[in-house]
Write an enzyme that holds these catalytic residues in place. Structure first.
Site, PDB file in Angstrom:
ATOM      1  CE  LYS A  71     109.569  -3.264  41.550  1.00  0.00           C
ATOM      2  NZ  LYS A  71     111.027  -2.406  41.724  1.00  0.00           N
ATOM      3  CB  SER A 146     110.884  -1.189  38.422  1.00  0.00           C
ATOM      4  OG  SER A 146     112.071  -1.451  39.911  1.00  0.00           O
ATOM      5  CB  SER A 170     113.123   0.635  40.709  1.00  0.00           C
ATOM      6  OG  SER A 170     113.222   0.778  40.148  1.00  0.00           O
TER       7      SER A 170
HETATM    8  N1  GLN Z   1     115.563   2.068  36.074  1.00  0.00           N
HETATM    9  C1  GLN Z   1     117.066   1.562  36.388  1.00  0.00           C
HETATM   10  C2  GLN Z   1     117.413   0.178  35.899  1.00  0.00           C
HETATM   11  O1  GLN Z   1     116.529   0.375  35.079  1.00  0.00           O
HETATM   12  C3  GLN Z   1     116.650   1.128  37.919  1.00  0.00           C
HETATM   13  C4  GLN Z   1     115.832   0.568  38.174  1.00  0.00           C
HETATM   14  C5  GLN Z   1     115.860  -0.192  39.524  1.00  0.00           C
HETATM   15  O2  GLN Z   1     115.699   0.882  40.642  1.00  0.00           O
HETATM   16  N2  GLN Z   1     115.420  -1.119  39.867  1.00  0.00           N
HETATM   17  O3  GLN Z   1     118.446  -0.638  35.603  1.00  0.00           O
END
Ligand code: GLN
Length: 478
Positions: A71, A146, A170
């Site tokens: 990532k 994400s 994410s």
């Molecule tokens: N979707 C969640 C957010 O927008 C989690 C994102 C993540 O785990 N990095 O914060």
């Protein structure tokens, strides 16, 4: 040969037996990327030359010769690390993240960096400042986020495994949307050194793979104490074999009633019910439990996470990293212009929310209160784990949604993580495992949550489940 569809374990066996060469393996995956990535768009950067060079001879180590995608918020020495943000365009870290150092030592081959929501803030990759990744099962849908690039790359057969990061879901939510395995380890299990910080008390790096066995292989390599991360737990690296070999028969699984009610898509619910039945057939006992503070989790998360983000992102000032506005007046103007031009709308929204929650007069009402509720959420889990070995829930209330469907409504987007967020607030480990499909052919993920530092129970459950099911073998119709 289509090696990208095999598991890491299977490819390691082929390499060991000399039936496949490292160069052939890397070339095969690069060909696959060339073929499908123009449609999937999982990668922000692919390193064909470097990867082929590294594959000329088999590297030593437990992951010797295995190409892995990372990532793009994990620092890779000398290789651009963008966090899918304009503000970091062109940033080449002068050091490797600890997980990258450990993968290096294990002999991996860095295949490329994968797309994400800008600074990991989002659930669909639509917040990426670069482009959106497509779900390999239906290119009109999002891959989740994400870590959507990592999940899509594994799902599309473009790599054998990938690393993601999970602050509120994410790793698990995109794994669920793309039909792959995604593991968020216990907070402190894997070093965060070199992971670009979003919300430091929640962030954790973990693997996205085709099988639970592969997730254990990767966790063995990346886990273990790191003095460069002050929140790293003082435990040695885990052993994959021990992570997979717990007796599943007789385990007690808690089904929290708050996760099976309103808001859960009917088809997802049906698929999950079948998966739970399979676990019962393996000898587990199922019990209804309650996590009573669940309704407060999303609100608590969006106070804690944004507060930490507003502080962490203060460092992007146009002086130290990446972008600087082209034209500006004084120093203050340079900060304002750089940050205005460099950050996308969601990141700005979070910086403002977080700054507000931390400001004098509101701190007690919002931030401090959220910290207290966080403790209650953690206690909910501790209580349940007094009688249960693991908690089993859907990973996400819906399957992958259509592109554009939620992007204009941040609140709906935030609710995508309703089943994953509490796990980060509590700091416990959880894994999402492919467990079936909706009628439209969209993957569904089963979330198995464990006690702090008890990855062995959830991975053993997942491994046992995959030994009697073949959802993880299905390929998207790309
Ligand atoms: N979707 C969640 C957010 O927008 C989690 C994102 C993540 O785990 N990095 O914060």
């Amino acid at each position: 040969m289509e090696l990208g569809w095999l598991s890491v374990k299977e490819v390691l066996d082929l390499l060991d037996r000399g039936e496949v060469g490292c160069g052939e393996l890397t070339r095969d995956l690069l060909d696959r990327i060339g073929e499908v990535d123009p449609r999937v768009r999982a990668f922000t950067n692919v390193f064909p030359r470097e990867a082929l060079e590294l594959s000329r001879e088999r590297r030593q180590g437990p992951l010797g010769g295995i190409p892995i995608a990372v990532k793009d918020n994990i620092c890779t020495l000398g290789q651009e690390t963008t966090c899918a943000s304009r503000i970091l365009k062109g940033f080449r870290p002068p050091y490797n993240a600890t997980v990258i150092e450990r993968l290096e030592r294990a002999g991996y081959v860095l295949l490329g960096k994968t797309n994400l929501d800008e600074f990991a803030m989002g659930s669909s990759t639509e917040n990426s400042g670069l482009f959106t990744t497509h779900n390999p099962w239906d290119l009109c849908r999002v891959p989740g986020g994400s870590s959507g690039g990592s999940a899509a790359a594994v799902a599309a057969g473009e790599c054998l495994a990938a690393l993601g990061s999970d602050t509120g879901g994410s790793i698990r939510q995109p794994a669920s949307f793309c039909g792959v395995v995604g593991l968020k380890p216990t907070y402190g299990r894997v070093s965060r050194f070199g992971l670009v910080a979003f919300a430091s008390s929640l962030d954790q790096i973990g693997p996205l793979t085709r099988t639970v066995e592969d997730a254990a292989l990767l966790l063995e390599v990346i886990s273990g104490h790191d003095p460069r991360d002050s929140t790293s737990a003082p435990y040695p690296p885990l052993k994959a074999e021990e992570l997979l070999s717990k007796e599943v028969k007789g385990m007690v699984l808690g089904l929290p009633r708050e996760y099976y009610g309103e808001g859960l898509d009917l088809q997802v619910g049906e698929v999950i019910t079948k998966a739970v039945r399979t676990l019962e057939e393996l000898g587990c006992r199922v019990e209804e439990v309650s996590l009573p503070h669940t309704p407060y989790a999303v609100a608590t998360y969006y106070l804690v996470a944004t507060a930490e983000a507003s502080s962490n992102l203060a460092r992007y000032d146009g002086v130290r990293y990446g972008l600087r506005a082209f034209e500006y007046g004084d120093l203050y103007d340079m900060y304002v212009k750089t940050r205005s031009q460099g950050f996308g709308p969601e990141v700005k929204r979070r910086i403002m929310l977080g700054t507000y929650a931390l400001s004098a007069g509101y701190y007690d009402a919002y931030y401090l209160k959220a910290q207290k509720v966080r403790t209650l959420i953690r206690r909910d889990f501790e209580k349940v784990f007094e009688t249960c070995d693991a908690v089993v829930t859907p990973t996400s209330p819906t399957p992958a949604f259509k592109m554009g469907e939620r992007v204009l409504d941040p609140l709906t987007m935030y609710l995508s993580d309703i089943y994953t967020i509490s796990v980060n607030l509590a700091g416990v480990p959880a894994v999402s495992i492919p467990c079936g499909f909706t009628q439209e052919g969209l993957p569904v993920g089963l979330q198995v949550i464990g006690k702090a530092f008890d990855e062995a129970t959830i991975l053993s459950l997942g491994h046992a489940y995959q030994e009697v099911t073949d959802w993880h073998r299905k390929r998207p119709p790309l």
